[in-house]
Design a protein around this motif. Structure first.
Motif, PDB file in Angstrom:
ATOM      1  N   UNK A  44       0.846  -1.199   0.000  1.00  0.00           N
ATOM      2  CA  UNK A  44       0.000   0.000   0.000  1.00  0.00           C
ATOM      3  C   UNK A  44       0.878   1.244   0.000  1.00  0.00           C
ATOM      4  N   UNK A  45       1.934   1.234   0.792  1.00  0.00           N
ATOM      5  CA  UNK A  45       2.892   2.349   0.845  1.00  0.00           C
ATOM      6  C   UNK A  45       3.488   2.608  -0.536  1.00  0.00           C
ATOM      7  N   UNK A  46       3.938   1.557  -1.185  1.00  0.00           N
ATOM      8  CA  UNK A  46       4.590   1.671  -2.499  1.00  0.00           C
ATOM      9  C   UNK A  46       3.595   2.112  -3.568  1.00  0.00           C
ATOM     10  N   UNK A  47       2.418   1.511  -3.583  1.00  0.00           N
ATOM     11  CA  UNK A  47       1.420   1.827  -4.614  1.00  0.00           C
ATOM     12  C   UNK A  47       0.915   3.251  -4.469  1.00  0.00           C
ATOM     13  N   UNK A  48       0.710   3.695  -3.242  1.00  0.00           N
ATOM     14  CA  UNK A  48       0.263   5.079  -3.017  1.00  0.00           C
ATOM     15  C   UNK A  48       1.281   6.071  -3.577  1.00  0.00           C
ATOM     16  N   UNK A  49       2.544   5.840  -3.279  1.00  0.00           N
ATOM     17  CA  UNK A  49       3.592   6.728  -3.799  1.00  0.00           C
ATOM     18  C   UNK A  49       3.681   6.631  -5.324  1.00  0.00           C
ATOM     19  N   UNK A  50       3.544   5.432  -5.864  1.00  0.00           N
ATOM     20  CA  UNK A  50       3.637   5.258  -7.320  1.00  0.00           C
ATOM     21  C   UNK A  50       2.514   5.979  -8.053  1.00  0.00           C
ATOM     22  N   UNK A  51       1.298   5.852  -7.554  1.00  0.00           N
ATOM     23  CA  UNK A  51       0.158   6.535  -8.184  1.00  0.00           C
ATOM     24  C   UNK A  51       0.356   8.050  -8.127  1.00  0.00           C
ATOM     25  N   UNK A  52       0.832   8.549  -6.998  1.00  0.00           N
ATOM     26  CA  UNK A  52       1.090   9.990  -6.871  1.00  0.00           C
ATOM     27  C   UNK A  52       2.159  10.439  -7.859  1.00  0.00           C
TER      28      UNK A  52
END
Length: 154
Positions: A44-52
Motif C-alpha cells: 500500500x505504501x509503495x502503490x500510493x507513492x507510485x500513483x502519486x
C-alpha cells in the motif's frame, strides 16, 4: 492531445485520493491498534507513492502544454493578478509538488523505521499533511475560488 491529458489528469486524481485515503486508513488502524506492519501495508505504501508519482508526471506534462499556463508565463505581470490563471500557473503546481513530496517523504521515512508502530506513525503523520495540502489545491467543482468539473470526458 491537451484535452486527453487534462481528462486523464482529472481521472487519476481519484486514484490518488483513493489510494491516499486507503493508506491513511491502514496506517491509523495499524498505529492505533498496535498491528504488525505487513507485506500488504508495505505494498500500500509503495502503490500510493507510485500513483502519486504517475499523477505528477502527467501533471508536469500538462503544465508545459497548457494554454492557461502559457498565458501565465508569457504575461506574468497581468496574469498574476487573475485568480484562476494564477491558480493554475503557480499555486496548483506548487502545492501539488509539496503534497507529492510529502507522500514521498512518508514512504521513504517509513521504509527506514525499524518498529512497526514507528512505520505506521510516520506514514500517518506525513500522509495526513499531504492529504490536507492536496485537498486544498484541487480545483473542486464546489469551490467558490476555482471551479472545475469533478469528471472530464475523454
Amino acid at each position: 492531445m491537451y484535452a486527453f491529458i487534462l481528462a486523464l489528469h482529472s481521472l487519476i486524481r481519484w486514484f490518488v485520493l483513493a489510494s491516499l485515503l486507503f493508506a491513511l486508513y491502514r496506517t491509523y488502524a495499524g498505529w492505533l491498534g498496535n498491528k504488525p506492519f505487513s507485506k500488504f501495508d508495505n505494498r500500500v505504501r509503495i502503490i500510493t507513492a507510485a500513483i502519486a508519482h504517475v499523477q505528477l508526471l502527467i501533471g508536469l506534462g500538462l503544465y508545459f502544454i497548457s494554454p492557461v499556463v502559457s498565458y501565465f508565463l508569457n504575461n506574468f505581470k497581468e496574469a498574476v493578478h487573475n485568480r484562476q490563471i494564477r491558480f493554475f500557473g503557480m499555486e496548483h503546481i506548487t502545492m501539488m509538488l509539496i503534497g507529492i513530496t510529502l507522500i514521498t517523504i512518508a514512504s521513504a521515512k517509513a521504509k527506514r523505521k525499524t518498529s512497526d508502530k514507528e512505520k505506521f506513525k510516520t506514514m500517518a503523520i506525513w500522509l495526513t499533511i499531504a492529504l490536507l495540502v492536496i485537498l486544498s489545491s484541487i480545483p473542486w467543482s464546489f469551490s467558490p475560488l476555482i471551479s472545475r468539473p469533478l469528471f472530464r470526458e475523454f
